[in-house]
Design a protein around this motif. Structure first.
Motif, PDB file in Angstrom:
ATOM      1  N   ILE A  26      12.722   1.523 -18.181  1.00  0.00           N
ATOM      2  CA  ILE A  26      13.831   2.422 -18.333  1.00  0.00           C
ATOM      3  C   ILE A  26      15.283   1.677 -17.892  1.00  0.00           C
ATOM      4  O   ILE A  26      16.136   1.858 -18.553  1.00  0.00           O
ATOM      5  CB  ILE A  26      13.820   3.732 -17.479  1.00  0.00           C
ATOM      6  N   ARG A  27      15.201   0.999 -16.755  1.00  0.00           N
ATOM      7  CA  ARG A  27      16.066   0.276 -16.297  1.00  0.00           C
ATOM      8  C   ARG A  27      16.609  -0.899 -17.333  1.00  0.00           C
ATOM      9  O   ARG A  27      17.710  -1.128 -17.643  1.00  0.00           O
ATOM     10  CB  ARG A  27      16.000  -0.471 -15.007  1.00  0.00           C
ATOM     11  N   ARG A  28      15.659  -1.408 -18.047  1.00  0.00           N
ATOM     12  CA  ARG A  28      15.784  -2.331 -18.957  1.00  0.00           C
ATOM     13  C   ARG A  28      16.229  -1.931 -20.274  1.00  0.00           C
ATOM     14  O   ARG A  28      17.053  -2.253 -20.896  1.00  0.00           O
ATOM     15  CB  ARG A  28      14.671  -3.189 -19.138  1.00  0.00           C
ATOM     16  N   ASP A  29      15.327  -0.763 -21.078  1.00  0.00           N
ATOM     17  CA  ASP A  29      15.642  -0.417 -22.273  1.00  0.00           C
ATOM     18  C   ASP A  29      16.057   1.040 -22.314  1.00  0.00           C
ATOM     19  O   ASP A  29      16.355   1.457 -23.484  1.00  0.00           O
ATOM     20  CB  ASP A  29      14.099  -0.494 -22.817  1.00  0.00           C
ATOM     21  N   GLY A 103      20.943   6.984 -18.580  1.00  0.00           N
ATOM     22  CA  GLY A 103      20.058   7.513 -19.677  1.00  0.00           C
ATOM     23  C   GLY A 103      18.946   8.725 -19.270  1.00  0.00           C
ATOM     24  O   GLY A 103      18.527   9.515 -19.985  1.00  0.00           O
ATOM     25  N   LEU A 104      18.336   8.362 -18.044  1.00  0.00           N
ATOM     26  CA  LEU A 104      17.292   9.141 -17.666  1.00  0.00           C
ATOM     27  C   LEU A 104      17.746  10.557 -17.257  1.00  0.00           C
ATOM     28  O   LEU A 104      17.064  11.401 -17.675  1.00  0.00           O
ATOM     29  CB  LEU A 104      16.967   8.430 -16.097  1.00  0.00           C
ATOM     30  N   GLY A 105      19.031  10.913 -16.649  1.00  0.00           N
ATOM     31  CA  GLY A 105      19.552  12.135 -16.363  1.00  0.00           C
ATOM     32  C   GLY A 105      19.692  12.918 -17.708  1.00  0.00           C
ATOM     33  O   GLY A 105      19.301  14.204 -17.897  1.00  0.00           O
ATOM     34  N   ILE A 106      20.376  12.154 -18.732  1.00  0.00           N
ATOM     35  CA  ILE A 106      20.720  12.920 -19.946  1.00  0.00           C
ATOM     36  C   ILE A 106      19.224  13.121 -20.686  1.00  0.00           C
ATOM     37  O   ILE A 106      19.316  14.342 -21.270  1.00  0.00           O
ATOM     38  CB  ILE A 106      21.473  11.749 -20.987  1.00  0.00           C
TER      39      ILE A 106
END
Length: 185
Positions: A26-29, A103-106
């Protein structure tokens, strides 16, 4: 498989491996990282991933919760040594986390997340509570300006993290500049 169900040791290890692999990808992509790639990166099959996390949303939520747990653990790691440094380091780490994982929160609040917000997942309040403890320690030591609140600083961190998505180095630099303003001259 819900996180509340008791897992055998191998099941717990597999779940932890999946969360760690997902966090890295997730950090990368971003939050749309391939579930297949997450399973491969964890050294597991996609069936194992889907047994533990029947939906992308459940996996993202687990990654988010784990990240918040780590941030809160850092807040409590060395209380009282140097309240200003303790506060500044935690704010910098948290802002970098926000930038790297925006992008995780979204994704959690999006259509697949049934409109859940960070508050619904019950971790934003925990972050603000931990931050307020650090702010209170710094205020007692006289190393922050009067009136600075955890909520103020959380808003600042979210703004910088959002503006510097996927660029934690810039997020860290900007938050250091902003932190200069909360400390007395």
């Amino acid at each position: 498989m819900p996180a509340t169900k008791t897992l055998r040791a191998d099941g717990r290890r597999n779940r932890e491996r999946l969360i760690a692999a997902a966090a890295e990808l997730i950090r990368r992509d971003g939050a749309q990282a391939s579930l297949e790639e997450i399973a491969r990166s964890a050294g597991l099959g996609s069936a194992t991933l889907h047994r533990h996390f029947p939906s992308r949303h459940l996996l993202l939520e687990a990654v988010y919760r784990e990240g918040v747990e780590q941030l809160c653990g850092h807040a409590a790691a060395q209380p009282g040594v140097d309240p200003a440094a303790e506060l500044d380091v935690w704010i910098e780490e948290t802002t970098a986390y926000i930038a790297d994982n925006r992008g995780l929160g979204i994704a959690l609040a999006g259509p697949d997340g049934d409109g859940l917000s960070a508050d619904d997942i019950c971790v934003t309040d925990r972050l603000i509570d931990e931050l307020q403890v650090l702010v209170d320690r710094a205020a007692e030591a006289g190393v922050v300006r009067p009136g600075v609140t955890g909520q103020d600083l959380m808003t600042l961190m979210n703004a910088i993290g959002t503006a510097t998505e996927k660029d934690s180095a810039t997020a860290r630099r900007l938050v250091r500049l902003a932190l200069a303003g909360i400390h007395p001259c």
